[in-house]
Write an enzyme that holds these catalytic residues in place. Structure first.
Site, PDB file in Angstrom:
ATOM      1  N   ARG A  57     -14.767  43.113  24.446  1.00 59.87           N
ATOM      2  CA  ARG A  57     -14.079  41.935  24.956  1.00 59.87           C
ATOM      3  C   ARG A  57     -12.852  42.548  25.795  1.00 59.87           C
ATOM      4  NH1 ARG A  57     -13.626  36.262  21.616  1.00 59.87           N
ATOM      5  NH2 ARG A  57     -11.559  37.050  20.980  1.00 59.87           N
ATOM      6  N   THR A  98      -8.075  39.129  29.817  1.00 58.66           N
ATOM      7  CA  THR A  98      -8.749  38.130  30.746  1.00 58.66           C
ATOM      8  C   THR A  98      -8.589  36.791  29.911  1.00 58.66           C
ATOM      9  OG1 THR A  98     -11.022  38.559  29.893  1.00 58.66           O
ATOM     10  CG2 THR A  98     -10.395  39.360  32.044  1.00 58.66           C
ATOM     11  N   ASP A 119      -9.653  39.872  13.569  1.00 57.79           N
ATOM     12  CA  ASP A 119     -10.426  40.806  14.470  1.00 57.79           C
ATOM     13  C   ASP A 119     -11.403  41.670  13.162  1.00 57.79           C
ATOM     14  OD1 ASP A 119     -10.555  42.363  17.252  1.00 57.79           O
ATOM     15  OD2 ASP A 119     -11.213  43.165  15.802  1.00 57.79           O
ATOM     16  N   ASP A 176     -11.409  45.487  13.819  1.00 59.75           N
ATOM     17  CA  ASP A 176     -10.346  46.119  13.156  1.00 59.75           C
ATOM     18  C   ASP A 176     -10.127  46.197  11.878  1.00 59.75           C
ATOM     19  OD1 ASP A 176      -9.119  46.603  15.650  1.00 59.75           O
ATOM     20  OD2 ASP A 176      -8.034  44.922  16.040  1.00 59.75           O
TER      21      ASP A 176
HETATM   22  C1  PRP Z   1     -15.720  41.219  18.662  1.00 57.22           C
HETATM   23  C2  PRP Z   1     -17.079  40.960  18.087  1.00 57.22           C
HETATM   24  C3  PRP Z   1     -18.085  40.526  19.111  1.00 57.22           C
HETATM   25  C4  PRP Z   1     -17.245  39.571  20.031  1.00 57.22           C
HETATM   26  C5  PRP Z   1     -17.421  38.378  19.799  1.00 57.22           C
HETATM   27  O1  PRP Z   1     -15.681  42.417  19.440  1.00 57.22           O
HETATM   28  O2  PRP Z   1     -17.508  42.214  17.327  1.00 57.22           O
HETATM   29  O3  PRP Z   1     -18.473  41.429  19.736  1.00 57.22           O
HETATM   30  O4  PRP Z   1     -15.882  40.094  19.795  1.00 57.22           O
HETATM   31  O5  PRP Z   1     -16.566  37.729  20.940  1.00 57.22           O
HETATM   32  P1  PRP Z   1     -17.338  36.940  21.972  1.00 57.22           P
HETATM   33  O6  PRP Z   1     -18.235  35.974  21.179  1.00 57.22           O
HETATM   34  O7  PRP Z   1     -16.198  35.943  22.554  1.00 57.22           O
HETATM   35  O8  PRP Z   1     -17.702  37.633  22.947  1.00 57.22           O
HETATM   36  P2  PRP Z   1     -14.505  42.953  20.164  1.00 57.22           P
HETATM   37  O9  PRP Z   1     -14.570  42.995  21.675  1.00 57.22           O
HETATM   38  O10 PRP Z   1     -13.235  42.732  19.455  1.00 57.22           O
HETATM   39  O11 PRP Z   1     -14.771  44.625  19.838  1.00 57.22           O
HETATM   40  P3  PRP Z   1     -14.750  45.455  18.470  1.00 57.22           P
HETATM   41  O12 PRP Z   1     -16.167  45.144  17.782  1.00 57.22           O
HETATM   42  O13 PRP Z   1     -14.444  46.678  18.913  1.00 57.22           O
HETATM   43  O14 PRP Z   1     -13.604  44.850  17.485  1.00 57.22           O
HETATM   44  N1  URA Z   2     -14.062  38.861  17.368  1.00 57.75           N
HETATM   45  C1  URA Z   2     -13.308  38.949  16.326  1.00 57.75           C
HETATM   46  O1  URA Z   2     -13.594  40.169  15.583  1.00 57.75           O
HETATM   47  N2  URA Z   2     -12.785  37.845  15.589  1.00 57.75           N
HETATM   48  C2  URA Z   2     -13.000  36.404  16.398  1.00 57.75           C
HETATM   49  O2  URA Z   2     -12.366  35.549  15.758  1.00 57.75           O
HETATM   50  C3  URA Z   2     -13.462  36.534  17.786  1.00 57.75           C
HETATM   51  C4  URA Z   2     -13.832  37.771  18.196  1.00 57.75           C
HETATM   52 MG    MG Z   3     -12.366  43.549  18.069  1.00 66.47          MG
END
Ligand code: PRP
Ligand code: URA
Ligand code: MG
Length: 257
Positions: free
Chosen positions: A147, A151, A248, A251
């Site tokens: 993500r 944005t 997150d 993380d």
């Molecule tokens: C997180 C999660 C999903 C996404 C969900 O990924 O693992 O892939 O957000 O959010 P959405 O439905 O609004 O798209 P992130 O972009 O934080 O990457 P990460 O897995 O590296 O933490």
């Molecule tokens: N990605 C995450 O890891 N947590 C949230 O709550 C939303 C998106």
């Molecule tokens: Mg993430």
């Protein structure tokens, strides 16, 4: 305070019953006290990385077992074995991820991809170990989607894919991501697969925590998508994070908080 188990009836929240009526291809794990205890541990802000990984593995294992338990019968072969009491027992076994057929005309071997996993990197990688522990021979592809935090609607961006060559022939693809927030990442992953020739019927999205906004957006685009989730939370906050949520996931799992 939003209570996770208000108006529960037979392990199903009233709000989940409505969602299941609205989206017939949505499966939500039945909420036992044990499952609730795992969610409580994982969601607790005082849970450290080591414990987070431990409880994440437990939850993922339970979710994947649930997913396999609702697979249609044609994913299983009838199998008869002898018990130690020397009595036959007729049961079944999950079809292998890859089957090999001898081509009688030129005596070559053809392989058929039955089951395949794909993780949405990064957080989706946390589900790979669980999938492999249940289905040791399963090929696992990767789609790196992040993500864009700058944005306003946290737009998902695609960076990299590495998938099994014969992905379009897969009987079922388990697309894995623990979080379904706005739905942007899930939709982008599915779009990427569809562009390659995969059909929506071939995909099951496996997820730990979803929310009504994400489900609505994904189902508006792909009404036939099968989604299996462990929990549907209350909703999103103004930063597109799920509430009550977990923070997150990536993380917390990888210790990059
Ligand atoms: C997180 C999660 C999903 C996404 C969900 O990924 O693992 O892939 O957000 O959010 P959405 O439905 O609004 O798209 P992130 O972009 O934080 O990457 P990460 O897995 O590296 O933490
Ligand atoms: N990605 C995450 O890891 N947590 C949230 O709550 C939303 C998106
Ligand atoms: Mg993430």
């Amino acid at each position: 305070m939003w209570s996770s188990n208000t108006n529960m009836n037979g392990g199903i929240k009233d709000s989940d019953k409505l969602l299941k009526l609205k989206y017939p291809t949505l499966s939500i794990q039945s909420l036992s006290n044990y499952l609730l205890a795992l969610h409580t541990k994982l969601r607790d802000q005082s849970t450290n990385t080591q414990e987070f990984v431990k409880y994440s593995n437990k939850l993922v294992h339970s979710l994947l077992e649930y997913t396999l338990s609702i697979l249609p019968a044609d994913y299983y072969d009838i199998k008869t074995i002898q018990t130690p009491c020397n009595v036959p027992f007729q049961g079944c076994s999950l079809i292998s991820s890859i089957s090999y057929n001898n081509n009688n005309t030129d005596n070559t071997m053809n392989s058929q991809l039955n089951l395949c996993g794909i993780s949405i990197v990064r957080a989706g990688e946390s589900m790979e170990f669980g999938l492999r522990s249940l289905i040791p021979d399963i090929p696992i592809g990767k789609i790196l989607i992040q993500r864009d935090e700058f944005t306003q609607n946290k737009q998902a961006k695609l960076f990299y894919t590495k998938l099994p060559m014969n992905i379009t022939q897969a009987k079922q693809i388990f697309l894995m991501d623990p979080m379904l927030a706005t739905g942007g990442s899930c939709i982008l992953a599915i779009k990427t697969l569809i562009k390659l020739g995969v059909t929506i019927q071939q995909i099951t999205f496996i997820n730990l925590i979803a929310c009504p906004e994400g489900l609505q957006r994904v189902y508006a685009k792909y009404p036939q998508l099968k989604i299996v989730t462990s929990f549907v939370d209350q909703g999103l906050n103004e930063h597109c994070y799920i509430l009550p949520g977990i923070g997150d996931y990536g993380d917390r799992y990888f210790g990059t908080v």
